[in-house]
Design a protein around this motif. Structure first.
Motif, PDB file in Angstrom:
ATOM      1  N   ALA A   1       0.809  -1.221   0.000  1.00  0.00           N
ATOM      2  CA  ALA A   1       0.000   0.000   0.000  1.00  0.00           C
ATOM      3  C   ALA A   1       0.845   1.275   0.000  1.00  0.00           C
ATOM      4  O   ALA A   1       0.320   2.370  -0.182  1.00  0.00           O
ATOM      5  N   ASN A   2       2.147   1.134   0.240  1.00  0.00           N
ATOM      6  CA  ASN A   2       3.050   2.287   0.332  1.00  0.00           C
ATOM      7  C   ASN A   2       4.275   2.077  -0.547  1.00  0.00           C
ATOM      8  O   ASN A   2       5.337   1.720  -0.047  1.00  0.00           O
ATOM      9  N   PRO A   3       4.146   2.277  -1.855  1.00  0.00           N
ATOM     10  CA  PRO A   3       5.303   2.065  -2.724  1.00  0.00           C
ATOM     11  C   PRO A   3       6.452   3.005  -2.359  1.00  0.00           C
ATOM     12  O   PRO A   3       6.236   4.111  -1.867  1.00  0.00           O
ATOM     13  N   MET A   4       7.654   2.510  -2.565  1.00  0.00           N
ATOM     14  CA  MET A   4       8.838   3.316  -2.288  1.00  0.00           C
ATOM     15  C   MET A   4       9.289   3.963  -3.591  1.00  0.00           C
ATOM     16  O   MET A   4       9.473   3.277  -4.596  1.00  0.00           O
ATOM     17  N   HIS A   5       9.432   5.281  -3.578  1.00  0.00           N
ATOM     18  CA  HIS A   5       9.896   6.003  -4.757  1.00  0.00           C
ATOM     19  C   HIS A   5      11.313   6.499  -4.508  1.00  0.00           C
ATOM     20  O   HIS A   5      11.582   7.117  -3.468  1.00  0.00           O
ATOM     21  N   PHE A   6      12.188   6.216  -5.435  1.00  0.00           N
ATOM     22  CA  PHE A   6      13.590   6.595  -5.323  1.00  0.00           C
ATOM     23  C   PHE A   6      13.704   8.114  -5.398  1.00  0.00           C
ATOM     24  O   PHE A   6      13.533   8.712  -6.459  1.00  0.00           O
ATOM     25  N   PHE A   7      13.948   8.738  -4.254  1.00  0.00           N
ATOM     26  CA  PHE A   7      14.010  10.194  -4.124  1.00  0.00           C
ATOM     27  C   PHE A   7      12.828  10.866  -4.818  1.00  0.00           C
ATOM     28  O   PHE A   7      12.977  11.883  -5.494  1.00  0.00           O
ATOM     29  N   GLY A   8      11.633  10.271  -4.667  1.00  0.00           N
ATOM     30  CA  GLY A   8      10.414  10.862  -5.201  1.00  0.00           C
ATOM     31  C   GLY A   8      10.230  10.709  -6.699  1.00  0.00           C
ATOM     32  O   GLY A   8       9.305  11.283  -7.265  1.00  0.00           O
ATOM     33  N   THR A   9      11.081   9.920  -7.347  1.00  0.00           N
ATOM     34  CA  THR A   9      10.977   9.774  -8.807  1.00  0.00           C
ATOM     35  C   THR A   9      10.296   8.446  -9.138  1.00  0.00           C
ATOM     36  O   THR A   9       9.113   8.300  -8.915  1.00  0.00           O
ATOM     37  N   PHE A  10      11.034   7.498  -9.655  1.00  0.00           N
ATOM     38  CA  PHE A  10      10.461   6.222 -10.072  1.00  0.00           C
ATOM     39  C   PHE A  10      10.279   5.291  -8.876  1.00  0.00           C
ATOM     40  O   PHE A  10      10.927   5.449  -7.845  1.00  0.00           O
ATOM     41  N   GLU A  11       9.382   4.329  -9.047  1.00  0.00           N
ATOM     42  CA  GLU A  11       9.123   3.374  -7.975  1.00  0.00           C
ATOM     43  C   GLU A  11      10.268   2.372  -7.894  1.00  0.00           C
ATOM     44  O   GLU A  11      10.618   1.734  -8.886  1.00  0.00           O
ATOM     45  N   TRP A  12      10.858   2.282  -6.702  1.00  0.00           N
ATOM     46  CA  TRP A  12      11.931   1.317  -6.473  1.00  0.00           C
ATOM     47  C   TRP A  12      11.294  -0.025  -6.134  1.00  0.00           C
ATOM     48  O   TRP A  12      10.436  -0.099  -5.270  1.00  0.00           O
ATOM     49  N   PRO A  13      11.715  -1.094  -6.811  1.00  0.00           N
ATOM     50  CA  PRO A  13      11.061  -2.383  -6.558  1.00  0.00           C
ATOM     51  C   PRO A  13      11.419  -2.970  -5.195  1.00  0.00           C
ATOM     52  O   PRO A  13      12.558  -2.902  -4.761  1.00  0.00           O
ATOM     53  N   ARG A  14      10.414  -3.504  -4.576  1.00  0.00           N
ATOM     54  CA  ARG A  14      10.661  -4.287  -3.379  1.00  0.00           C
ATOM     55  C   ARG A  14      10.935  -5.713  -3.840  1.00  0.00           C
ATOM     56  O   ARG A  14      10.754  -6.054  -5.010  1.00  0.00           O
ATOM     57  N   LEU A  15      11.379  -6.547  -2.922  1.00  0.00           N
ATOM     58  CA  LEU A  15      11.706  -7.935  -3.259  1.00  0.00           C
ATOM     59  C   LEU A  15      10.412  -8.737  -3.303  1.00  0.00           C
ATOM     60  O   LEU A  15       9.840  -9.088  -2.264  1.00  0.00           O
ATOM     61  N   GLY A  16       9.949  -9.007  -4.525  1.00  0.00           N
ATOM     62  CA  GLY A  16       8.657  -9.628  -4.743  1.00  0.00           C
ATOM     63  C   GLY A  16       8.492 -10.982  -4.080  1.00  0.00           C
ATOM     64  O   GLY A  16       7.412 -11.303  -3.568  1.00  0.00           O
ATOM     65  N   PHE A  17       9.563 -11.783  -4.060  1.00  0.00           N
ATOM     66  CA  PHE A  17       9.441 -13.104  -3.441  1.00  0.00           C
ATOM     67  C   PHE A  17       9.172 -12.988  -1.945  1.00  0.00           C
ATOM     68  O   PHE A  17       8.527 -13.857  -1.353  1.00  0.00           O
ATOM     69  N   ILE A  18       9.625 -11.911  -1.324  1.00  0.00           N
ATOM     70  CA  ILE A  18       9.341 -11.694   0.101  1.00  0.00           C
ATOM     71  C   ILE A  18       7.925 -11.158   0.267  1.00  0.00           C
ATOM     72  O   ILE A  18       7.178 -11.613   1.138  1.00  0.00           O
ATOM     73  N   MET A  19       7.533 -10.226  -0.583  1.00  0.00           N
ATOM     74  CA  MET A  19       6.182  -9.663  -0.482  1.00  0.00           C
ATOM     75  C   MET A  19       5.109 -10.727  -0.689  1.00  0.00           C
ATOM     76  O   MET A  19       4.000 -10.600  -0.168  1.00  0.00           O
ATOM     77  N   ALA A  20       5.446 -11.783  -1.446  1.00  0.00           N
ATOM     78  CA  ALA A  20       4.477 -12.841  -1.738  1.00  0.00           C
ATOM     79  C   ALA A  20       4.358 -13.874  -0.621  1.00  0.00           C
ATOM     80  O   ALA A  20       3.514 -14.766  -0.695  1.00  0.00           O
ATOM     81  N   MET A  21       5.173 -13.763   0.395  1.00  0.00           N
ATOM     82  CA  MET A  21       5.142 -14.748   1.483  1.00  0.00           C
ATOM     83  C   MET A  21       3.923 -14.548   2.379  1.00  0.00           C
ATOM     84  O   MET A  21       3.282 -13.494   2.361  1.00  0.00           O
ATOM     85  N   ALA A  22       3.650 -15.561   3.173  1.00  0.00           N
ATOM     86  CA  ALA A  22       2.537 -15.500   4.127  1.00  0.00           C
ATOM     87  C   ALA A  22       2.786 -14.377   5.138  1.00  0.00           C
ATOM     88  O   ALA A  22       3.939 -14.090   5.481  1.00  0.00           O
ATOM     89  N   PRO A  23       1.717 -13.733   5.623  1.00  0.00           N
ATOM     90  CA  PRO A  23       1.878 -12.609   6.558  1.00  0.00           C
ATOM     91  C   PRO A  23       2.714 -12.932   7.797  1.00  0.00           C
ATOM     92  O   PRO A  23       3.532 -12.113   8.210  1.00  0.00           O
TER      93      PRO A  23
END
Length: 191
Positions: A119-141
């Motif tokens: 819900a809170n994307p990280m933007h590299f110094f307010g510019t483009f969205e910096w990717p988070r590590l998808g395999f971690i985001m996809a894990m169980a809560p």
């Protein structure tokens, strides 16, 4: 003296990374004040975002610094250094290399496991969205919560290591500077 200096690239990378690390330390000390100060509270999220962007930048610069170091032999220590001093300097330097990689990596993993990351994307110094590590985001809560905690703790412990290494690094450089070894000049400060 000129042959004893680091290369200009090594000097620039050293100081840019040092400024980034010190900036991130300052941010990490300031944003908790927002819990008790409404004037600071509105800046907490932007400070955290700058902290993350700076960390990612440090990681990229650390890769360049390590590649440069492996391909360009640093100047030798003065012959007057005692063997234990040279050994201690090497340990501190390689400890700092470890830290400038481990801090942003543990932060990136921790941030990717944050329960509100999607819900809170990280933007590299307010510019483009910096990717988070998808395999971690996809894990169980519950797994993400555990990863967030473990890597958050590691991030804090490595931060404490950075404080110790920083003090040793600066103290060693100043000790040798005051003993007439022109230590600061080797890293581009003065002539």
């Amino acid at each position: 003296m000129e042959g004893q200096r680091f290369t200009k690239t090594a000097i620039w990378l050293h100081w840019i990374i040092a400024i980034g690390v010190l900036s991130n330390i300052a941010l990490a000390w300031i944003w908790p004040l927002g819990d008790h100060n409404d004037a600071i509270a509105v800046y907490v999220r932007p400070m955290i975002d700058v902290h993350k962007s700076t960390g990612v930048t440090i990681l990229g610069l650390a890769v360049l610094r390590l590649l440069w170091r492996l391909s360009h032999k640093p100047p030798a220590f003065p012959a007057s250094y005692r063997p234990w001093e040279a050994t201690a300097a090497h340990i501190v330097h390689w400890g700092l290399y470890f830290a400038i990689f481990a801090m942003p990596i543990t932060g990136w993993v921790m941030d990717s496991a944050w329960k509100d990351a999607a819900a809170n994307p990280m933007h590299f110094f307010g510019t483009f969205e910096w990717p988070r590590l998808g395999f971690i985001m996809a894990m169980a809560p519950d797994t993400k919560e555990w990863i967030h905690t473990v890597f958050g703790d590691a991030h804090e412990w490595i931060a404490k290591l950075v404080y110790v290494l920083f003090v040793l690094h600066v103290a060693g450089a100043l000790k040798h500077q005051f003993q007439g070894h022109a230590e600061l000049q080797r890293m581009g400060v003065g002539r």
